[in-house]
Design a protein around this motif. Structure first.
Motif, PDB file in Angstrom:
ATOM      1  N   ASP A  45      56.087  43.343 133.277  1.00 20.53           N
ATOM      2  CA  ASP A  45      55.281  41.591 133.344  1.00 20.53           C
ATOM      3  C   ASP A  45      56.440  40.952 133.911  1.00 20.53           C
ATOM      4  OD1 ASP A  45      52.859  42.108 131.810  1.00 20.53           O
ATOM      5  OD2 ASP A  45      53.095  42.187 129.747  1.00 20.53           O
ATOM      6  N   GLU A  46      57.704  41.359 133.756  1.00 21.14           N
ATOM      7  CA  GLU A  46      58.853  40.268 133.684  1.00 21.14           C
ATOM      8  C   GLU A  46      58.541  40.243 135.039  1.00 21.14           C
ATOM      9  OE1 GLU A  46      63.260  39.751 132.346  1.00 21.14           O
ATOM     10  OE2 GLU A  46      62.073  41.902 132.282  1.00 21.14           O
ATOM     11  N   VAL A  47      58.652  41.255 135.509  1.00 24.21           N
ATOM     12  CA  VAL A  47      58.555  41.632 137.179  1.00 24.21           C
ATOM     13  C   VAL A  47      57.271  41.264 137.573  1.00 24.21           C
ATOM     14  CG1 VAL A  47      58.721  43.561 138.954  1.00 24.21           C
ATOM     15  CG2 VAL A  47      60.035  43.923 136.957  1.00 24.21           C
ATOM     16  N   LEU A  48      56.161  41.002 137.356  1.00 16.30           N
ATOM     17  CA  LEU A  48      55.554  40.273 138.048  1.00 16.30           C
ATOM     18  C   LEU A  48      55.567  38.392 138.096  1.00 16.30           C
ATOM     19  CD1 LEU A  48      53.210  40.675 139.103  1.00 16.30           C
ATOM     20  CD2 LEU A  48      51.464  40.349 136.675  1.00 16.30           C
ATOM     21  N   GLN A  49      56.327  37.908 137.242  1.00 13.24           N
ATOM     22  CA  GLN A  49      56.537  36.601 136.680  1.00 13.24           C
ATOM     23  C   GLN A  49      57.631  36.682 137.996  1.00 13.24           C
ATOM     24  OE1 GLN A  49      54.949  34.592 135.406  1.00 13.24           O
ATOM     25  NE2 GLN A  49      54.015  36.216 134.220  1.00 13.24           N
ATOM     26  N   LEU A  50      58.832  37.036 138.090  1.00 14.71           N
ATOM     27  CA  LEU A  50      59.415  37.227 139.526  1.00 14.71           C
ATOM     28  C   LEU A  50      58.489  37.269 140.398  1.00 14.71           C
ATOM     29  CD1 LEU A  50      62.185  38.740 138.228  1.00 14.71           C
ATOM     30  CD2 LEU A  50      62.416  36.520 138.602  1.00 14.71           C
ATOM     31  N   PHE A  51      57.839  37.840 140.651  1.00 15.78           N
ATOM     32  CA  PHE A  51      56.961  38.621 142.160  1.00 15.78           C
ATOM     33  C   PHE A  51      55.972  37.053 141.920  1.00 15.78           C
ATOM     34  CE2 PHE A  51      53.356  39.940 144.102  1.00 15.78           C
ATOM     35  CZ  PHE A  51      54.212  40.428 145.500  1.00 15.78           C
ATOM     36  N   LYS A  52      55.263  36.710 141.408  1.00 18.19           N
ATOM     37  CA  LYS A  52      54.420  35.389 140.970  1.00 18.19           C
ATOM     38  C   LYS A  52      55.030  33.705 142.088  1.00 18.19           C
ATOM     39  CE  LYS A  52      52.037  33.626 138.220  1.00 18.19           C
ATOM     40  NZ  LYS A  52      51.624  33.919 136.420  1.00 18.19           N
ATOM     41  N   VAL A  53      57.331  34.176 141.885  1.00 15.38           N
ATOM     42  CA  VAL A  53      57.496  33.085 141.984  1.00 15.38           C
ATOM     43  C   VAL A  53      57.626  33.252 144.248  1.00 15.38           C
ATOM     44  CG1 VAL A  53      60.464  32.700 142.734  1.00 15.38           C
ATOM     45  CG2 VAL A  53      59.098  32.748 140.388  1.00 15.38           C
ATOM     46  N   LEU A  54      56.524  34.161 144.334  1.00 16.49           N
ATOM     47  CA  LEU A  54      56.264  33.717 145.787  1.00 16.49           C
ATOM     48  C   LEU A  54      55.482  33.105 146.311  1.00 16.49           C
ATOM     49  CD1 LEU A  54      58.129  37.923 146.679  1.00 16.49           C
ATOM     50  CD2 LEU A  54      59.276  35.979 147.012  1.00 16.49           C
ATOM     51  N   TYR A  55      55.313  33.435 145.397  1.00 15.42           N
ATOM     52  CA  TYR A  55      53.400  32.709 145.664  1.00 15.42           C
ATOM     53  C   TYR A  55      53.376  31.461 145.461  1.00 15.42           C
ATOM     54  CZ  TYR A  55      51.255  36.855 147.419  1.00 15.42           C
ATOM     55  OH  TYR A  55      50.936  38.070 148.380  1.00 15.42           O
ATOM     56  N   ASP A  56      54.202  30.897 144.814  1.00 16.00           N
ATOM     57  CA  ASP A  56      54.202  29.939 143.861  1.00 16.00           C
ATOM     58  C   ASP A  56      54.954  28.554 145.122  1.00 16.00           C
ATOM     59  OD1 ASP A  56      53.010  29.600 142.062  1.00 16.00           O
ATOM     60  OD2 ASP A  56      54.411  29.972 140.678  1.00 16.00           O
ATOM     61  N   ALA A  57      56.241  29.251 146.309  1.00 18.02           N
ATOM     62  CA  ALA A  57      56.929  29.124 146.808  1.00 18.02           C
ATOM     63  C   ALA A  57      56.323  28.499 148.036  1.00 18.02           C
ATOM     64  CB  ALA A  57      57.607  29.521 147.407  1.00 18.02           C
ATOM     65  N   GLN A  58      56.859  27.691 149.386  1.00 17.77           N
ATOM     66  CA  GLN A  58      56.165  27.318 150.196  1.00 17.77           C
ATOM     67  C   GLN A  58      57.437  27.661 151.398  1.00 17.77           C
ATOM     68  OE1 GLN A  58      53.194  26.209 150.789  1.00 17.77           O
ATOM     69  NE2 GLN A  58      52.387  26.417 148.994  1.00 17.77           N
ATOM     70  N   PRO A  59      56.821  28.146 152.279  1.00 20.38           N
ATOM     71  CA  PRO A  59      56.023  29.173 152.682  1.00 20.38           C
ATOM     72  C   PRO A  59      55.956  30.782 151.598  1.00 20.38           C
ATOM     73  CG  PRO A  59      57.594  29.125 154.873  1.00 20.38           C
ATOM     74  CD  PRO A  59      57.681  28.311 153.070  1.00 20.38           C
ATOM     75  N   VAL A  60      54.977  31.488 151.845  1.00 16.13           N
ATOM     76  CA  VAL A  60      54.783  32.263 150.935  1.00 16.13           C
ATOM     77  C   VAL A  60      55.888  33.236 152.230  1.00 16.13           C
ATOM     78  CG1 VAL A  60      53.934  35.145 150.354  1.00 16.13           C
ATOM     79  CG2 VAL A  60      52.469  32.715 149.441  1.00 16.13           C
ATOM     80  N   PHE A  61      56.852  34.290 151.412  1.00 18.03           N
ATOM     81  CA  PHE A  61      57.430  35.160 151.986  1.00 18.03           C
ATOM     82  C   PHE A  61      56.655  36.011 152.734  1.00 18.03           C
ATOM     83  CE2 PHE A  61      60.187  32.139 149.307  1.00 18.03           C
ATOM     84  CZ  PHE A  61      61.529  32.222 150.207  1.00 18.03           C
ATOM     85  N   PHE A  62      56.558  36.552 153.378  1.00 15.71           N
ATOM     86  CA  PHE A  62      56.414  37.704 154.606  1.00 15.71           C
ATOM     87  C   PHE A  62      55.425  38.089 153.915  1.00 15.71           C
ATOM     88  CE2 PHE A  62      60.600  37.646 155.184  1.00 15.71           C
ATOM     89  CZ  PHE A  62      61.076  36.902 156.068  1.00 15.71           C
ATOM     90  N   PRO A  63      54.403  36.942 153.088  1.00 16.78           N
ATOM     91  CA  PRO A  63      52.834  37.806 152.760  1.00 16.78           C
ATOM     92  C   PRO A  63      51.968  39.527 153.232  1.00 16.78           C
ATOM     93  CG  PRO A  63      52.421  36.025 154.579  1.00 16.78           C
ATOM     94  CD  PRO A  63      53.828  36.584 154.375  1.00 16.78           C
ATOM     95  N   GLU A  64      52.637  39.585 154.713  1.00 21.26           N
ATOM     96  CA  GLU A  64      52.149  40.669 155.198  1.00 21.26           C
ATOM     97  C   GLU A  64      52.675  42.090 154.414  1.00 21.26           C
ATOM     98  OE1 GLU A  64      55.110  39.853 158.045  1.00 21.26           O
ATOM     99  OE2 GLU A  64      53.626  38.688 157.510  1.00 21.26           O
ATOM    100  N   GLU A  65      54.400  41.656 153.799  1.00 21.17           N
ATOM    101  CA  GLU A  65      54.764  42.836 153.303  1.00 21.17           C
ATOM    102  C   GLU A  65      54.778  43.567 152.082  1.00 21.17           C
ATOM    103  OE1 GLU A  65      59.219  42.774 154.544  1.00 21.17           O
ATOM    104  OE2 GLU A  65      58.240  41.999 156.874  1.00 21.17           O
ATOM    105  N   ASN A  66      54.443  41.875 151.270  1.00 20.70           N
ATOM    106  CA  ASN A  66      53.843  41.657 149.860  1.00 20.70           C
ATOM    107  C   ASN A  66      53.571  42.516 149.480  1.00 20.70           C
ATOM    108  OD1 ASN A  66      56.041  39.820 149.508  1.00 20.70           O
ATOM    109  ND2 ASN A  66      54.042  37.814 150.025  1.00 20.70           N
ATOM    110  N   PRO A  67      51.967  42.974 149.275  1.00 26.58           N
ATOM    111  CA  PRO A  67      51.432  44.359 149.141  1.00 26.58           C
ATOM    112  C   PRO A  67      52.842  45.801 149.039  1.00 26.58           C
ATOM    113  CG  PRO A  67      50.104  43.731 150.833  1.00 26.58           C
ATOM    114  CD  PRO A  67      51.498  42.616 150.493  1.00 26.58           C
TER     115      PRO A  67
END
Length: 141
Positions: A45-67
């Motif tokens: 859950d802690e790692v997931l919260q950090l991962f969510k930071v990428l989507y809160d930011a503008q722009p999303v960092f490398f969205p095609e690589e996030n999966p």
């Protein structure tokens, strides 16, 4: 080598939380954790919260690589719960980013989500403008 990587990651994570979660630094940290296969040593859950930071930011960092990053961090099974949670929190547009990026359309119909979001926005606008939310008012116009 893994012990050194873990020690470095621990210092880096502490620094991230002390100095604020800057998306580019969080992205680098998560890439480091994934590269050295350290994710299992952290609370998911802690790692997931950090991962969510990428989507809160503008722009999303490398969205095609996030999966791929999500899989490397062992978070794939947490994404549906995250999408559900975001929709309940009225953060539907952020949920839509996850739905599209992680190809969750069969489980979360995007058209329905966006219709609900448009209705939500209309209600907020009506509230701000002071328009009564009465269906009979529309019929009388």
């Amino acid at each position: 080598m893994k012990i050194n990587a873990l020690a470095f990651a621990s210092r880096w994570k502490r620094r991230l939380t002390e100095q604020g979660l800057k998306p580019l630094e969080v992205y680098g940290f998560l890439q480091f954790v994934a590269s050295y296969k350290l994710a299992s040593l952290y609370d998911g859950d802690e790692v997931l919260q950090l991962f969510k930071v990428l989507y809160d930011a503008q722009p999303v960092f490398f969205p095609e690589e996030n999966p791929q990053l999500c899989r490397a961090l062992g978070l794939t099974n947490k994404i549906p719960g995250l999408i559900t949670s975001l929709t309940k929190e009225d953060r539907r547009l952020q949920a839509a980013k996850y739905i599209c990026t992680f190809m969750q359309e069969p489980h979360f119909p995007l058209a329905l989500l966006l219709k609900v979001h448009v209705k939500f926005i209309q209600q907020r606008v009506e509230k701000i403008r002071g328009i009564p939310n009465d269906k009979n008012t529309e019929k009388n116009l």
